[in-house]
Design a protein around this motif. Structure first.
Motif, PDB file in Angstrom:
ATOM      1  N   ALA A 101       0.780  -1.259   0.055  1.00 31.99           N
ATOM      2  CA  ALA A 101      -0.044  -0.033   0.071  1.00 31.99           C
ATOM      3  C   ALA A 101       0.930   1.366   0.176  1.00 31.99           C
ATOM      4  N   LEU A 102       1.964   1.267   0.789  1.00 31.22           N
ATOM      5  CA  LEU A 102       2.867   2.319   0.765  1.00 31.22           C
ATOM      6  C   LEU A 102       3.482   2.649  -0.460  1.00 31.22           C
ATOM      7  N   ARG A 103       3.980   1.351  -0.879  1.00 32.12           N
ATOM      8  CA  ARG A 103       4.580   1.611  -2.506  1.00 32.12           C
ATOM      9  C   ARG A 103       3.704   1.998  -3.431  1.00 32.12           C
ATOM     10  N   TYR A 104       2.482   1.596  -3.349  1.00 38.40           N
ATOM     11  CA  TYR A 104       1.597   2.195  -4.355  1.00 38.40           C
ATOM     12  C   TYR A 104       1.339   3.515  -4.255  1.00 38.40           C
ATOM     13  N   ASP A 105       1.274   4.173  -2.935  1.00 32.39           N
ATOM     14  CA  ASP A 105       1.078   5.551  -2.557  1.00 32.39           C
ATOM     15  C   ASP A 105       2.144   6.248  -3.132  1.00 32.39           C
ATOM     16  N   ALA A 106       3.426   5.814  -3.095  1.00 32.79           N
ATOM     17  CA  ALA A 106       4.919   6.439  -3.214  1.00 32.79           C
ATOM     18  C   ALA A 106       4.897   6.658  -4.692  1.00 32.79           C
ATOM     19  N   TRP A 107       4.148   5.807  -5.574  1.00 27.01           N
ATOM     20  CA  TRP A 107       4.480   5.959  -6.861  1.00 27.01           C
ATOM     21  C   TRP A 107       3.533   6.523  -7.561  1.00 27.01           C
ATOM     22  N   HIS A 108       2.213   6.768  -7.067  1.00 27.38           N
ATOM     23  CA  HIS A 108       1.261   7.364  -7.935  1.00 27.38           C
ATOM     24  C   HIS A 108       0.729   8.769  -7.493  1.00 27.38           C
ATOM     25  N   ASP A 109       0.228   9.367  -8.455  1.00 25.43           N
ATOM     26  CA  ASP A 109      -0.464  10.706  -8.249  1.00 25.43           C
ATOM     27  C   ASP A 109      -1.835  10.418  -7.568  1.00 25.43           C
ATOM     28  N   PRO A 110      -1.919  11.174  -6.373  1.00 26.05           N
ATOM     29  CA  PRO A 110      -3.014  10.780  -5.844  1.00 26.05           C
ATOM     30  C   PRO A 110      -4.441  11.202  -6.512  1.00 26.05           C
ATOM     31  N   LEU A 111      -4.363  12.286  -7.009  1.00 28.01           N
ATOM     32  CA  LEU A 111      -5.416  13.065  -7.991  1.00 28.01           C
ATOM     33  C   LEU A 111      -5.960  12.112  -9.087  1.00 28.01           C
ATOM     34  N   THR A 112      -5.093  11.640 -10.069  1.00 24.72           N
ATOM     35  CA  THR A 112      -5.294  10.879 -11.487  1.00 24.72           C
ATOM     36  C   THR A 112      -5.063   9.241 -11.102  1.00 24.72           C
ATOM     37  N   GLY A 113      -4.246   8.974 -10.087  1.00 23.04           N
ATOM     38  CA  GLY A 113      -3.808   7.411  -9.934  1.00 23.04           C
ATOM     39  C   GLY A 113      -2.775   7.362 -11.169  1.00 23.04           C
ATOM     40  N   LEU A 114      -2.430   8.082 -11.981  1.00 24.10           N
ATOM     41  CA  LEU A 114      -1.457   7.790 -12.874  1.00 24.10           C
ATOM     42  C   LEU A 114       0.040   8.058 -11.933  1.00 24.10           C
ATOM     43  N   PHE A 115       1.154   7.601 -12.682  1.00 28.67           N
ATOM     44  CA  PHE A 115       2.342   7.632 -12.053  1.00 28.67           C
ATOM     45  C   PHE A 115       2.681   9.081 -11.816  1.00 28.67           C
ATOM     46  N   ASP A 116       3.426   9.290 -10.637  1.00 23.75           N
ATOM     47  CA  ASP A 116       3.736  10.570 -10.332  1.00 23.75           C
ATOM     48  C   ASP A 116       5.164  10.949 -10.898  1.00 23.75           C
ATOM     49  N   ARG A 117       5.628  12.020 -10.947  1.00 25.20           N
ATOM     50  CA  ARG A 117       6.664  12.746 -11.763  1.00 25.20           C
ATOM     51  C   ARG A 117       7.965  11.860 -11.446  1.00 25.20           C
TER      52      ARG A 117
END
Lengths: 254, 249
Positions: A101-117
């Motif tokens: 769960a932490l890994r998912y949150d760390a990798w994804h943009d919370p608004l769109t669910g896409l990968f973050d920068r």
């Protein structure tokens, strides 16, 4: 038992998938104690109560009780072995799930669910390395919404967030499995389209444009595209190329 | 009833499963591949607050995004009743089993052979030392390390005690970390030992105990049992191969 615990420790240490570890743990129990089946019910703070059946198999009708069962390890036949520390296994499964769960949150943009920068940059680096090693082309697409500021200014930030969220979902649906999309800035998106030669790019861009619903309520957007390895085979030059083309496209809209 | 692994790229399936389990109300996810179609089964508890998109729609989109093959999604709605809650499953039985006793009475290898057992971990303020006491049959050994080394000190002291019992390897402590607590409030510690002579030089161990240093000592025993499993488990019980060391009787 010892091997099972080692698996979980290894997961915590090496960043492997927690879910895979839970299944490996159940399989290990089945093998070690010659069980017919095993399941674990865990309560994790982010995901709530979760039931895992060995082998990832679907639940059968006669196992519905598992869904209401208290957190614990359930086996058939009953496991009566002093070497099994249920409380420890339980806690480690929770830990494994929490890591995911932490890994998912760390990798994804919370608004769109896409990968973050940050994670997109990492994936782009990996894509370039793969492309250079195996000669497989991919296309980098940088995308910027036109006049998005007016949405925020005129309709408020919640409306702007809703547009971005919707766009993220539309992009995800439009892309092929294996394509990667990220939100790399406020209204900036980026995509990695593997095995895509130049002649395929217009059709893909058109699909993205239609998926985004530009003819309806979504702002127009501009693209900048660069290809690896034909146009650039290093991160910096590839991004610069796509970015300069994006800038040209933006200027054309003004 | 045996587990059947789903024929699918596991990395992708892990990601898919995690994303599905993040949908509100999802309790369980199962997968099956039939006729080259990935069947996804979700068990969903009725929740008052729903996402803006129905679960079947969200789940289908997520599954389609992660799978190269056609996907079918079955969503089973479920409303728990009071009668469901406290009862363990009738068909999948459980047995209440106590964890291994603190004196290591049940610390045995897979084939029932005895393993070195932890007797005590003591901190000695006078000498600022930490002692780990192990026993194997009636052989007892003590390993010592500086108390201010914390968890790593407990690992080093345990290794010293194992050496005194004749363990035929010489690992060194790579790291030791507290990972959290068990539901019965014991501290969970993971340790990594390194042994350069081994094919896989790193071995991990994990254990829970009342204090972090006790858990670290137990985790070290756990990790040690992974080095040259046959040698350690096979040789340690036989006194004739035990090296003379700082033994106590």
């Amino acid at each position: 038992m010892s091997m099972l615990i080692g698996e979980l420790a290894s997961t915590a240490a090496n960043g492997e998938s927690g879910i895979a570890t839970i299944y490996r743990a159940l399989d290990e129990l089945i093998e070690q104690f010659a069980l017919d089946d095993a399941a674990v019910v865990v309560e994790e703070s982010t995901l709530g109560r979760q039931v895992f059946c060995a082998g990832r198999r679907p639940l059968r009708a006669d196992e519905k009780e598992l869904l209401g069962a208290a957190p614990g390890l359930y086996t058939r036949p009953a496991l009566d072995d002093q070497r099994v520390d249920r409380s420890l296994i339980q806690s480690l499964c929770v830990l494994a799930l929490r890591l995911d769960a932490l890994r998912y949150d760390a990798w994804h943009d919370p608004l769109t669910g896409l990968f973050d920068r940050r994670s997109f940059d990492r994936l782009l680096q990996m894509a370039i390395a793969r492309s250079n090693r195996y000669g497989r082309p991919f296309t980098l697409v940088l995308l910027d919404l036109d006049h998005f500021k007016t949405v925020n200014d005129e309709q408020g930030h919640p409306a702007g967030d809703a547009v971005l969220r919707d766009l993220g979902e539309r992009f995800r649906r439009a892309l092929r499995s294996g394509d990667t999309a990220g939100r790399i800035g406020g209204d900036e998106f980026a995509m990695i389209l593997p095995n895509t030669e130049a002649d395929l790019v217009p059709a893909l861009l058109d699909r993205l444009r239609r998926a985004a619903g530009v003819e309806r309520d979504c702002p127009e957007f501009s693209f900048g595209v660069a290809q690896c390895p034909t146009e650039a085979s290093e991160l910096e030059t590839l991004v610069q190329l796509a970015d300069s083309r994006l800038l040209q496209a933006k200027q054309a809209t003004r | 009833m045996n587990a059947r692994p789903v024929d699918q790229r596991m990395d992708s399936l892990d990601d898919l499963e995690l994303e599905l389990r993040r949908l509100p109300g999802v309790l369980a996810a199962g997968f099956d591949v039939r006729d080259d179609v990935l069947h996804v089964q979700l068990h969903v508890v009725e929740v008052a607050e729903r996402a803006d998109m129905p679960i079947p729609v969200s789940a289908s989109r997520i599954a389609a995004r992660h799978s190269d093959r056609p996907v079918s999604v079955e969503v089973v709605g479920w409303q728990p009743t009071e009668a469901d809650r406290p009862q363990p499953p009738a068909l999948v039985e459980t047995a209440a089993v106590e964890p291994p006793s603190a004196n290591g009475e049940h610390d045995r290898g897979r084939n029932g052979e005895p393993l070195a057992q932890l007797l005590a971990v003591l901190t000695l303020p006078d000498t600022d030392e930490l002692e780990v006491h192990l026993v194997l049959d009636d052989e007892r050994a003590v390993g010592r390390a500086a108390a201010d080394s914390g968890l790593v000190g407990a690992v080093e002291a345990t290794i010293a005690a194992l050496r005194a019992l004749g363990a035929p390897f010489e690992p060194r402590a790579k790291w030791a970390r507290v990972l959290g607590e068990t539901i019965d409030k014991r501290t969970v510690v993971a340790v990594a030992l390194e042994c350069v002579d081994e094919e896989k030089p790193l071995r991990y161990g994990l254990a829970a105990d009342a204090s972090p240093i006790d858990a670290a000592a137990r985790a070290t025993l756990d990790a040690s049992s992974r080095f040259g499993r046959v040698r350690l488990r096979g040789l340690l019980p036989h006194r004739d191969v035990l090296a003379a060391g700082a033994r106590e009787r």
